[in-house]
Design a protein around this motif. Structure first.
Motif, PDB file in Angstrom:
ATOM      1  N   GLU A  50     -10.715   9.960  -1.872  1.00  0.00           N
ATOM      2  CA  GLU A  50     -11.840   9.064  -1.592  1.00  0.00           C
ATOM      3  C   GLU A  50     -11.392   7.874  -0.745  1.00  0.00           C
ATOM      4  O   GLU A  50     -10.297   7.317  -0.955  1.00  0.00           O
ATOM      5  CB  GLU A  50     -12.453   8.569  -2.902  1.00  0.00           C
ATOM      6  CG  GLU A  50     -13.697   7.734  -2.703  1.00  0.00           C
ATOM      7  CD  GLU A  50     -14.607   7.734  -3.924  1.00  0.00           C
ATOM      8  OE1 GLU A  50     -15.450   6.826  -3.996  1.00  0.00           O
ATOM      9  OE2 GLU A  50     -14.478   8.625  -4.773  1.00  0.00           O
ATOM     10  N   VAL A  51     -12.219   7.504   0.224  1.00  0.00           N
ATOM     11  CA  VAL A  51     -11.977   6.318   1.056  1.00  0.00           C
ATOM     12  C   VAL A  51     -13.281   5.539   1.175  1.00  0.00           C
ATOM     13  O   VAL A  51     -14.363   6.084   0.988  1.00  0.00           O
ATOM     14  CB  VAL A  51     -11.460   6.689   2.470  1.00  0.00           C
ATOM     15  CG1 VAL A  51     -10.076   7.313   2.394  1.00  0.00           C
ATOM     16  CG2 VAL A  51     -12.429   7.608   3.196  1.00  0.00           C
ATOM     17  N   ALA A  52     -13.160   4.248   1.506  1.00  0.00           N
ATOM     18  CA  ALA A  52     -14.355   3.416   1.671  1.00  0.00           C
ATOM     19  C   ALA A  52     -15.031   3.666   3.006  1.00  0.00           C
ATOM     20  O   ALA A  52     -16.258   3.609   3.115  1.00  0.00           O
ATOM     21  CB  ALA A  52     -13.983   1.942   1.537  1.00  0.00           C
ATOM     22  N   ASP A  53     -14.230   3.972   4.047  1.00  0.00           N
ATOM     23  CA  ASP A  53     -14.754   4.172   5.397  1.00  0.00           C
ATOM     24  C   ASP A  53     -13.941   5.273   6.062  1.00  0.00           C
ATOM     25  O   ASP A  53     -12.765   5.062   6.403  1.00  0.00           O
ATOM     26  CB  ASP A  53     -14.657   2.870   6.193  1.00  0.00           C
ATOM     27  CG  ASP A  53     -15.305   2.958   7.573  1.00  0.00           C
ATOM     28  OD1 ASP A  53     -15.081   3.953   8.279  1.00  0.00           O
ATOM     29  OD2 ASP A  53     -16.029   2.008   7.950  1.00  0.00           O
ATOM     30  N   ALA A  54     -14.536   6.449   6.227  1.00  0.00           N
ATOM     31  CA  ALA A  54     -13.803   7.605   6.745  1.00  0.00           C
ATOM     32  C   ALA A  54     -13.307   7.384   8.168  1.00  0.00           C
ATOM     33  O   ALA A  54     -12.186   7.763   8.515  1.00  0.00           O
ATOM     34  CB  ALA A  54     -14.682   8.854   6.673  1.00  0.00           C
ATOM     35  N   ASP A  70     -20.592  13.849   9.046  1.00  0.00           N
ATOM     36  CA  ASP A  70     -21.428  13.831   7.858  1.00  0.00           C
ATOM     37  C   ASP A  70     -21.706  15.243   7.367  1.00  0.00           C
ATOM     38  O   ASP A  70     -21.929  16.161   8.160  1.00  0.00           O
ATOM     39  CB  ASP A  70     -22.755  13.118   8.147  1.00  0.00           C
ATOM     40  CG  ASP A  70     -22.566  11.642   8.448  1.00  0.00           C
ATOM     41  OD1 ASP A  70     -21.693  11.027   7.796  1.00  0.00           O
ATOM     42  OD2 ASP A  70     -23.264  11.104   9.324  1.00  0.00           O
ATOM     43  N   GLY A  71     -21.696  15.406   6.046  1.00  0.00           N
ATOM     44  CA  GLY A  71     -22.005  16.680   5.421  1.00  0.00           C
ATOM     45  C   GLY A  71     -22.587  16.442   4.052  1.00  0.00           C
ATOM     46  O   GLY A  71     -22.863  15.296   3.658  1.00  0.00           O
ATOM     47  N   GLU A  72     -22.743  17.516   3.290  1.00  0.00           N
ATOM     48  CA  GLU A  72     -23.367  17.386   1.970  1.00  0.00           C
ATOM     49  C   GLU A  72     -22.490  16.607   0.995  1.00  0.00           C
ATOM     50  O   GLU A  72     -22.988  16.017   0.036  1.00  0.00           O
ATOM     51  CB  GLU A  72     -23.687  18.766   1.405  1.00  0.00           C
ATOM     52  CG  GLU A  72     -22.471  19.625   1.106  1.00  0.00           C
ATOM     53  CD  GLU A  72     -22.845  20.951   0.476  1.00  0.00           C
ATOM     54  OE1 GLU A  72     -22.216  21.310  -0.538  1.00  0.00           O
ATOM     55  OE2 GLU A  72     -23.761  21.623   0.979  1.00  0.00           O
ATOM     56  N   ARG A  73     -21.185  16.569   1.223  1.00  0.00           N
ATOM     57  CA  ARG A  73     -20.287  15.826   0.345  1.00  0.00           C
ATOM     58  C   ARG A  73     -20.305  14.333   0.647  1.00  0.00           C
ATOM     59  O   ARG A  73     -19.922  13.514  -0.170  1.00  0.00           O
ATOM     60  CB  ARG A  73     -18.854  16.334   0.502  1.00  0.00           C
ATOM     61  CG  ARG A  73     -18.661  17.811   0.243  1.00  0.00           C
ATOM     62  CD  ARG A  73     -17.241  18.230   0.619  1.00  0.00           C
ATOM     63  NE  ARG A  73     -17.031  19.648   0.390  1.00  0.00           N
ATOM     64  CZ  ARG A  73     -17.348  20.596   1.260  1.00  0.00           C
ATOM     65  NH1 ARG A  73     -17.876  20.260   2.425  1.00  0.00           N
ATOM     66  NH2 ARG A  73     -17.124  21.868   0.983  1.00  0.00           N
ATOM     67  N   GLY A  74     -20.654  14.003   1.890  1.00  0.00           N
ATOM     68  CA  GLY A  74     -20.530  12.648   2.392  1.00  0.00           C
ATOM     69  C   GLY A  74     -19.931  12.730   3.783  1.00  0.00           C
ATOM     70  O   GLY A  74     -20.106  13.728   4.491  1.00  0.00           O
ATOM     71  N   ARG A  75     -19.218  11.735   4.188  1.00  0.00           N
ATOM     72  CA  ARG A  75     -18.554  11.738   5.494  1.00  0.00           C
ATOM     73  C   ARG A  75     -17.106  12.185   5.281  1.00  0.00           C
ATOM     74  O   ARG A  75     -16.360  11.548   4.528  1.00  0.00           O
ATOM     75  CB  ARG A  75     -18.638  10.360   6.138  1.00  0.00           C
ATOM     76  CG  ARG A  75     -18.251  10.342   7.617  1.00  0.00           C
ATOM     77  CD  ARG A  75     -18.852   9.149   8.345  1.00  0.00           C
ATOM     78  NE  ARG A  75     -18.459   9.095   9.745  1.00  0.00           N
ATOM     79  CZ  ARG A  75     -19.003   9.837  10.715  1.00  0.00           C
ATOM     80  NH1 ARG A  75     -19.986  10.688  10.416  1.00  0.00           N
ATOM     81  NH2 ARG A  75     -18.593   9.732  11.959  1.00  0.00           N
ATOM     82  N   VAL A  76     -16.712  13.281   5.953  1.00  0.00           N
ATOM     83  CA  VAL A  76     -15.431  13.935   5.672  1.00  0.00           C
ATOM     84  C   VAL A  76     -14.631  14.115   6.951  1.00  0.00           C
ATOM     85  O   VAL A  76     -15.177  14.495   7.992  1.00  0.00           O
ATOM     86  CB  VAL A  76     -15.647  15.312   5.008  1.00  0.00           C
ATOM     87  CG1 VAL A  76     -14.310  16.001   4.760  1.00  0.00           C
ATOM     88  CG2 VAL A  76     -16.394  15.166   3.685  1.00  0.00           C
ATOM     89  N   ALA A  77     -13.337  13.853   6.864  1.00  0.00           N
ATOM     90  CA  ALA A  77     -12.405  14.138   7.942  1.00  0.00           C
ATOM     91  C   ALA A  77     -11.232  14.921   7.369  1.00  0.00           C
ATOM     92  O   ALA A  77     -10.878  14.764   6.193  1.00  0.00           O
ATOM     93  CB  ALA A  77     -11.906  12.852   8.586  1.00  0.00           C
ATOM     94  N   LEU A 137     -12.703  11.492   2.162  1.00  0.00           N
ATOM     95  CA  LEU A 137     -14.102  11.602   1.766  1.00  0.00           C
ATOM     96  C   LEU A 137     -14.711  10.234   1.542  1.00  0.00           C
ATOM     97  O   LEU A 137     -14.261   9.476   0.674  1.00  0.00           O
ATOM     98  CB  LEU A 137     -14.226  12.432   0.483  1.00  0.00           C
ATOM     99  CG  LEU A 137     -15.608  12.464  -0.176  1.00  0.00           C
ATOM    100  CD1 LEU A 137     -16.631  13.125   0.730  1.00  0.00           C
ATOM    101  CD2 LEU A 137     -15.536  13.179  -1.527  1.00  0.00           C
ATOM    102  N   GLN A 138     -15.715   9.913   2.332  1.00  0.00           N
ATOM    103  CA  GLN A 138     -16.529   8.707   2.131  1.00  0.00           C
ATOM    104  C   GLN A 138     -17.830   9.149   1.511  1.00  0.00           C
ATOM    105  O   GLN A 138     -18.645   9.829   2.139  1.00  0.00           O
ATOM    106  CB  GLN A 138     -16.765   7.995   3.466  1.00  0.00           C
ATOM    107  CG  GLN A 138     -17.682   6.790   3.370  1.00  0.00           C
ATOM    108  CD  GLN A 138     -18.022   6.222   4.750  1.00  0.00           C
ATOM    109  OE1 GLN A 138     -17.308   6.438   5.722  1.00  0.00           O
ATOM    110  NE2 GLN A 138     -19.133   5.517   4.826  1.00  0.00           N
ATOM    111  N   ARG A 139     -18.039   8.804   0.262  1.00  0.00           N
ATOM    112  CA  ARG A 139     -19.237   9.268  -0.445  1.00  0.00           C
ATOM    113  C   ARG A 139     -20.479   8.596   0.131  1.00  0.00           C
ATOM    114  O   ARG A 139     -20.421   7.457   0.606  1.00  0.00           O
ATOM    115  CB  ARG A 139     -19.138   8.957  -1.940  1.00  0.00           C
ATOM    116  CG  ARG A 139     -18.017   9.703  -2.650  1.00  0.00           C
ATOM    117  CD  ARG A 139     -18.062   9.396  -4.126  1.00  0.00           C
ATOM    118  NE  ARG A 139     -16.901   9.901  -4.826  1.00  0.00           N
ATOM    119  CZ  ARG A 139     -16.788  11.122  -5.327  1.00  0.00           C
ATOM    120  NH1 ARG A 139     -17.784  11.974  -5.177  1.00  0.00           N
ATOM    121  NH2 ARG A 139     -15.693  11.497  -5.974  1.00  0.00           N
ATOM    122  N   PRO A 140     -21.629   9.287   0.051  1.00  0.00           N
ATOM    123  CA  PRO A 140     -22.883   8.669   0.508  1.00  0.00           C
ATOM    124  C   PRO A 140     -23.165   7.387  -0.268  1.00  0.00           C
ATOM    125  O   PRO A 140     -22.938   7.314  -1.481  1.00  0.00           O
ATOM    126  CB  PRO A 140     -23.932   9.737   0.200  1.00  0.00           C
ATOM    127  CG  PRO A 140     -23.171  11.015   0.083  1.00  0.00           C
ATOM    128  CD  PRO A 140     -21.831  10.644  -0.460  1.00  0.00           C
TER     129      PRO A 140
END
Length: 266
Positions: free
Chosen positions: A218-222, A242-249, A262-265
């Motif tokens: 988990e991160v605050a800002d992907a 952006d995806g269903e999990r949140g913002r992912v790299a 993973l930056q959660r929504p």
């Protein structure tokens, strides 16, 4: 995907993980000092020595609570550098034997890790490596839901159906397949709570890795974290989207270990 948070959450005493739940992630590398410097700068981790029985090994701490482990590979071992999830077990020996009977391979253990617990390291029938952890003094990851902590574990493999049956047989998971003509995905659940996923990728699976587990942190800002990875000597495999999990790299550390940010929504 509904991620299962660790038992500790943001505060409070942390309880024993239910069998089958990913309870720890560990990374074996050649350069311990450089790796600690990378993850310390990226996630704010601090480090303290772990069980001596494992060779050179440190536990990463965030806010004084254990979140991951990093160990030293012997110089003559040229294994893929990868984050490995450990799945909770009440009896590592019995779980390891079940894994063997179901077509898996046990390469290490079961063996004692001092007073911390008992472990084994194996691979599923497709070759993906995973750990088994029977907790004693060390229950596992003690913090979740905040930046710098493991958020999800996902198996990337050729096809989900066969390998999902292996994990179901060994760890007692309930399966929740995603019904889609162009997306092969199974969510693994314990007592109705999603704890991990399996994605079948067919020929899109990276040839240089083969089937493998992938850990999301988990991160605050992907986007900011991706930039930080590059500045610290890591590599960006897939920019944040952006995806269903949140913002992912998807990125790697300087030794090539892949992981997701993973930056959660909000």
């Amino acid at each position: 995907m509904t991620e299962a948070r660790g038992p500790a959450g943001r505060a409070g005493d942390h309880a024993r993980y239910a069998p089958g739940t990913p309870c720890w992630v560990s990374l074996m590398v050649h350069g311990m000092a450089a790796t600690q410097e990378f993850y310390g700068a990226l996630f704010g981790w601090e480090f303290r020595p772990g069980p001596g029985q494992l060779g050179p090994y440190v536990r990463a701490l965030l806010d004084g609570r254990e979140v991951a482990g990093i160990g030293q590979l012997p110089p003559d071992r040229h294994l893929p550098i990868a984050w490995t999830p450990y799945l909770a077990s009440d009896d590592a020996g019995r779980t390891a034997e079940t894994a063997r009977l179901c077509g898996g391979t046990i390469g290490v253990g079961p063996l004692d890790a001092g007073e911390a617990g008992r472990l084994a390291i194996g691979s599923d029938p497709s070759g993906a490596v995973f750990g088994i952890w029977q907790a004693a003094a060390h229950l596992g990851t003690a913090l979740s839901g905040v930046p710098g902590t493991p958020a999800w574990n996902e198996l990337l493999t050729y096809e989900s159906a066969t390998v999902a049956k292996f994990y179901e047989s060994v760890f007692g998971y309930e399966e929740e397949p995603v019904v889609s003509a162009d997306f092969d995905y199974v969510t693994l659940s314990i007592r109705g709570r999603a704890v991990a996923g399996i994605q079948g990728m067919g020929h899109a699976l990276p040839r240089d890795r083969g089937p493998h587990w992938l850990t999301y942190f988990e991160v605050a800002d992907a986007d900011e974290a991706v930039q930080h990875v590059a500045e610290l000597g890591g590599h960006v495999l897939r920019a944040a989207e952006d995806g269903e999990r949140g913002r992912v790299a998807t990125v790697t550390d300087p030794e090539g270990a892949r992981f997701c940010l993973l930056q959660r929504p909000r």
